[in-house]
Design an enzyme around this catalytic site. Structure first.
Site, PDB file in Angstrom:
ATOM      1  N   ASN A 281       0.681  -0.807  -0.457  1.00 52.22           N
ATOM      2  CA  ASN A 281       0.227  -0.160   0.153  1.00 52.22           C
ATOM      3  C   ASN A 281       0.449   1.000   0.360  1.00 52.22           C
ATOM      4  O   ASN A 281       2.035   1.157   0.599  1.00 52.22           O
ATOM      5  CB  ASN A 281      -0.350  -0.090   1.341  1.00 52.22           C
ATOM      6  CG  ASN A 281      -2.186   1.269   1.596  1.00 52.22           C
ATOM      7  OD1 ASN A 281      -2.610   1.480   0.662  1.00 52.22           O
ATOM      8  ND2 ASN A 281      -1.947   2.204   2.920  1.00 52.22           N
TER       9      ASN A 281
ATOM     10  N   HIS B 131       0.632   4.907   1.460  1.00 50.59           N
ATOM     11  CA  HIS B 131      -0.211   5.904   2.180  1.00 50.59           C
ATOM     12  C   HIS B 131       0.580   7.588   2.391  1.00 50.59           C
ATOM     13  O   HIS B 131       2.235   7.555   2.321  1.00 50.59           O
ATOM     14  CB  HIS B 131       0.258   4.952   3.781  1.00 50.59           C
ATOM     15  CG  HIS B 131      -0.424   6.335   4.635  1.00 50.59           C
ATOM     16  ND1 HIS B 131      -2.272   6.476   4.694  1.00 50.59           N
ATOM     17  CD2 HIS B 131       0.315   7.227   5.581  1.00 50.59           C
ATOM     18  CE1 HIS B 131      -2.493   7.001   5.368  1.00 50.59           C
ATOM     19  NE2 HIS B 131      -1.356   7.445   5.964  1.00 50.59           N
TER      20      HIS B 131
ATOM     21  N   SER C  97       4.857   6.954   2.514  1.00 46.97           N
ATOM     22  CA  SER C  97       5.345   5.375   3.047  1.00 46.97           C
ATOM     23  C   SER C  97       5.053   4.130   2.127  1.00 46.97           C
ATOM     24  O   SER C  97       3.244   4.204   1.607  1.00 46.97           O
ATOM     25  CB  SER C  97       4.901   5.264   4.439  1.00 46.97           C
ATOM     26  OG  SER C  97       5.336   6.046   4.998  1.00 46.97           O
TER      27      SER C  97
ATOM     28  N   ASP D  21      -2.756   0.744   7.801  1.00 46.56           N
ATOM     29  CA  ASP D  21      -1.631   1.841   7.982  1.00 46.56           C
ATOM     30  C   ASP D  21      -0.747   1.265   8.623  1.00 46.56           C
ATOM     31  O   ASP D  21       0.530   1.928   8.917  1.00 46.56           O
ATOM     32  CB  ASP D  21      -1.495   2.644   7.682  1.00 46.56           C
ATOM     33  CG  ASP D  21      -3.152   3.504   6.431  1.00 46.56           C
ATOM     34  OD1 ASP D  21      -2.822   2.936   5.647  1.00 46.56           O
ATOM     35  OD2 ASP D  21      -3.883   4.399   6.850  1.00 46.56           O
TER      36      ASP D  21
HETATM   37  C1  GRF Z   1      -2.510   8.971  -2.841  1.00 49.09           C
HETATM   38  O1  GRF Z   1      -1.934   9.704  -2.057  1.00 49.09           O
HETATM   39  C2  GRF Z   1      -1.986   7.710  -2.162  1.00 49.09           C
HETATM   40  O2  GRF Z   1      -0.472   8.043  -1.057  1.00 49.09           O
HETATM   41  C3  GRF Z   1      -3.479   7.287  -1.050  1.00 49.09           C
HETATM   42  O3  GRF Z   1      -4.674   7.779  -1.543  1.00 49.09           O
HETATM   43  C4  GRF Z   1      -4.043   8.747  -3.143  1.00 49.09           C
HETATM   44  C5  GRF Z   1      -4.330   8.386  -4.004  1.00 49.09           C
HETATM   45  O4  GRF Z   1      -4.210   8.977  -5.420  1.00 49.09           O
HETATM   46  N1  GRF Z   1      -2.803   5.791  -0.167  1.00 49.09           N
HETATM   47  P1  GRF Z   1      -4.475   8.523  -7.039  1.00 49.09           P
HETATM   48  O5  GRF Z   1      -5.571   8.103  -7.280  1.00 49.09           O
HETATM   49  O6  GRF Z   1      -2.898   7.072  -7.366  1.00 49.09           O
HETATM   50  O7  GRF Z   1      -3.780   9.825  -7.306  1.00 49.09           O
END
Ligand code: GRF
Length: 227
Positions: free
Chosen positions: A108, A110, A137, A146
Site C-alpha cells: 500500500n 500511504h 510510505s 496502515d
Molecule cells: C495517494 O495520495 C495515495 O498515497 C493515497 O491515496 C492517494 C491516491 O491518489 N493512498 P491517486 O488515485 O493515485 O491519484
C-alpha cells in the site's frame, strides 16, 4: 516471466498512471493483470481501459458484509493469478482473514511518514502539528490499518506557506517516483517479506529505504546509491 501485478484504486489513479508509465518506459518488468475498484467512476478504471488492462468493479453495496466483499475481491485476484497486489488509493479497510493468505504479496502507498498519521487527512494533520517534514510510505499490508512492515519512504520539507493542497501536490509527485521504485525492487526479487520482516537482498531492512534524487537508497547508511 514478468511479475503479475493487480492494482486496486478508488480514485483518480495517478499512482496507477505512474506505474503504467514506468512499465511503458521499460523500467518496470511487470504485467498488469487487473485494475480493480469499488467505485464504477474511478479515474483509475479509465486509465486501465486506455492502457488495455482488464478492469473489474465490485461495489460494496452488492455484498452482505465487508468480509464477503473482500473474499470475493481476492478470489478474483487469485483467478487472475496475481502475484502482487498494489493498493494505490484503495479507500477501504481490508478484512484480516481475507488478506491473510496474501501476506507479503500486498503493498500500500500511504501519504504520511508512517507510523505518523495513519488513516485520512494526513496533509492537514502534518500541517496542524507544525511538522517541518512530511512524506509518503510504501508498506506491506497487514490486518492493522496502515500498520504493516515499512518498505520505503519519500520525504519532503514542509514550506512556510504550504497549504493542504500545495503540500499534497508536492508529495504526490514523489509518490509517483516512490511506488514504481518499490514495485521494481519487488519485481526483481530484491525486496521480500520473510517471517514478518522486510528483507532487501536477503538482509533484514533495519529502517525503510529512502527515496533520493537518484532512486531508493538504504536509510541506514545514508548513501544515495541504489540499495
Ligand atoms: C495517494 O495520495 C495515495 O498515497 C493515497 O491515496 C492517494 C491516491 O491518489 N493512498 P491517486 O488515485 O493515485 O491519484
Amino acid at each position: 516471466m514478468p511479475l503479475r501485478v493487480a492494482v486496486l484504486a478508488s480514485g483518480r489513479g495517478s499512482n496507477l498512471g505512474a506505474l503504467i508509465a514506468t512499465r511503458d518506459a521499460g523500467r518496470l518488468p511487470v504485467q498488469f493483470v487487473r485494475v480493480g475498484s469499488d467505485k464504477p467512476d474511478a479515474g483509475a478504471l479509465a486509465l486501465a481501459r486506455t492502457a488495455g488492462i482488464p478492469e473489474m468493479v465490485l461495489e460494496p453495496a452488492d455484498f452482505p458484509s465487508r468480509a464477503d466483499y473482500d473474499r470475493a475481491l481476492f478470489a478474483r485476484l487469485a483467478d487472475d493469478r496475481a502475484e502482487l497486489v498494489v493498493l494505490a488509493g484503495f479507500m477501504r479497510v481490508l478484512d484480516g482473514d481475507a488478506i491473510a493468505p496474501w501476506t507479503g504479496r500486498i503493498i500500500n502507498i500511504h501519504p504520511s511518514l508512517l507510523p505518523k498519521y495513519r488513516g485520512l487527512h494526513t496533509h492537514r494533520r502534518a500541517l496542524r502539528a507544525g511538522d517541518t517534514e512530511h512524506g509518503a510510505s510504501v508498506h506491506y499490508v497487514s490486518a492493522e490499518l496502515d500498520g504493516g512492515p515499512l518498505i520505503a519512504q519519500a520525504r519532503i520539507p514542509i514550506l512556510p506557506d504550504d497549504d493542504e493542497d500545495a503540500l499534497a501536490a508536492r508529495l504526490l509527485h514523489q509518490e509517483h517516483r516512490l511506488l514504481p521504485a518499490v514495485v521494481q525492487l519487488i519485481a526483481s526479487g530484491r525486496i521480500a517479506l520473510r517471517g514478518g520482516q522486510v528483507q532487501c537482498d536477503g538482509q533484514p531492512l533495519p529502517v525503510p529505504l529512502q527515496l533520493g534524487v537518484d532512486g531508493l537508497h538504504s536509510g541506514a547508511s545514508g548513501h544515495t546509491s541504489a540499495p
